[in-house]
Design an enzyme around this catalytic site. Structure first.
Site, PDB file in Angstrom:
ATOM      1  CG  LEU A  89      -2.101  -0.930   1.253  1.00 30.21           C
ATOM      2  CD1 LEU A  89      -2.799  -0.882   2.616  1.00 30.21           C
ATOM      3  CD2 LEU A  89      -3.086  -0.580   0.154  1.00 30.21           C
ATOM      4  CG  ASP A  90      -0.081   4.748  -2.241  1.00 27.54           C
ATOM      5  OD1 ASP A  90      -0.426   5.480  -1.301  1.00 27.54           O
ATOM      6  OD2 ASP A  90      -0.826   4.486  -3.211  1.00 27.54           O
ATOM      7  CD  GLU A  91       5.288   8.535   2.527  1.00 26.98           C
ATOM      8  OE1 GLU A  91       5.692   9.218   3.487  1.00 26.98           O
ATOM      9  OE2 GLU A  91       5.828   8.558   1.390  1.00 26.98           O
ATOM     10  CG  ASP A  92       0.342   9.870  -0.010  1.00 28.70           C
ATOM     11  OD1 ASP A  92       0.899  10.252   1.036  1.00 28.70           O
ATOM     12  OD2 ASP A  92       0.696  10.220  -1.149  1.00 28.70           O
ATOM     13  CB  SER A  93      -2.966   3.815   0.408  1.00 29.32           C
ATOM     14  OG  SER A  93      -2.984   4.423  -0.869  1.00 29.32           O
TER      15      SER A  93
END
Length: 368
Positions: free
Chosen positions: A130-134
């Site tokens: 999951l990317d950093e902003d998710s």
């Protein structure tokens, strides 16, 4: 002195790649690099490099071949003189907060997912990313085989997301996501996309993916003109996030783990049915994916090739050769009664108006 029937069994597994030690068919046998990884020395690739340095020994003998088999219950595997033991497999569900990275190595020193499991004292890694902003559901484990299966599109484990986007996408735009959009990496495509609510000038949608590309959902919505404002994974296959708080984790229950394994086993044996590459056997069928579309006729016989639907030559007629047993009555102009008009030519130029000689049988060739 009588030796063993098979002298290879008297040697350790370091003598030959892939040769199992005595009792090698027991389930406690591992590839050496896999065993080192399970003991917490790093990834399999990192462990391969450690083995090639000669710092790993099996029964006191240095080993440089990472592909050999070892049985830790019957053999002594050491790294720099310290005996290694396999770790117990563990499976966790984390509600990942925003700003936390899924990588195991970050030169900038930012918070990683594995930092949240410091008290577990085992080497863990997340399944997928999951990317950093998710935020949202993330499975974390030390079972590399299970992790590879869960992340591979062949096994068709769906991920469900709750996405907030700016504006209100039309049904036509959502259909574009279902049909797929091409990017540099290939075709990105969602299994399903449906509205789940709205807030002010933004909409909530529930998106289901069959496989995960880098920032796939954000890039898809950017392509159709809607910016993603928040993204949360709420399910991974049968595992649901539920009311688990952000930053907290729990162990998978026995029932959850068994259900997950049963889905993997079933999808392994069942090939994908959908048109999507690496796609989803569980997804609802897309238009045109079930059988041949209307207008296309299934060829009869194995020697014929299927025709193109909608073409003027979709169903070409076969060459007809008439060889009547009894010759028909031939008129003075040479035309058969009930046939072509006298003096006319066939479409191919054959069958001119010359009268037939004697009682020779006539042959009519009709080409289309």
């Amino acid at each position: 002195m009588t030796g063993p029937r098979n002298p290879r069994k008297n040697k350790t597994s370091i003598s030959k790649k892939g040769t199992a030690p005595a009792g090698g068919e027991t389930p406690t046998e591992f590839r050496l690099q896999k065993f080192l990884a399970s003991a917490g020395l790093g990834s399999r690739r990192q462990c391969e490099e450690l083995i090639r340095t000669g710092r790993v020994t099996v029964d006191g003998l240095p080993v440089e071949n990472p592909g050999i088999n070892v049985n830790p219950l019957k053999q002594v595997v050491e790294y720099d003189g310290e005996r290694l033991k396999p770790e117990r497999l563990k499976y966790f569900v984390l509600n990942k907060p925003k700003g936390v990275l899924c990588t195991n190595h970050d030169p900038a020193g930012r918070t990683r997912v594995i930092d949240l499991f410091a008290k577990e004292r085992v080497r863990l890694f997340p399944v997928g990313r999951l990317d950093e902003d998710s935020e949202g559901l993330l499975i974390v484990t030390n079972d590399g085989d299970l992790a590879n299966q869960l992340a591979h599109p062949r096994y068709r484990i769906y991920r469900t997301y709750r996405v907030q986007v700016a504006g209100f996408p039309t049904n036509e735009k959502l259909q574009q996501l279902r049909d797929g959009i091409f990017f540099r990496e290939g075709k990105f495509q969602v299994i399903s996309a449906k509205f789940a609510g709205k807030q002010g000038k933004s909409a909530y949608l529930e998106i289901v993916l069959g496989q995960g590309h880098n920032r796939e959902i954000r890039r898809l919505f950017a392509r159709i003109g809607h910016k993603v404002m928040s993204l949360q994974r709420i399910a991974f296959g049968p595992i649901r996030l539920g009311k688990q708080k952000v930053g907290q984790y729990r162990e998978l229950t026995r029932n959850e783990l068994e259900e997950l394994r049963s889905i993997l086993e079933r999808n392994k044996k069942t090939p994908p049915k959908g048109p999507r590459s690496g796609g989803s056997g569980n997804s609802s069928p897309k238009r045109g994916s079930k059988g041949a579309p209307k207008g296309r006729r299934k060829p009869e016989g194995s020697g014929r090739k299927p025709e193109m639907a909608g073409s003027e030559e979709a169903t070409p007629q076969k060459k007809r050769i008439r060889r009547p047993n009894n010759s028909p009555t031939v008129g003075a102009s040479g035309g058969k009664s009930g046939g072509r008009p006298s003096g006319g030519k066939s479409r191919s130029g054959y069958g001119s108006s010359k009268p037939a000689a004697g009682k020779k049988k006539t042959k009519t060739y009709d080409f289309h």
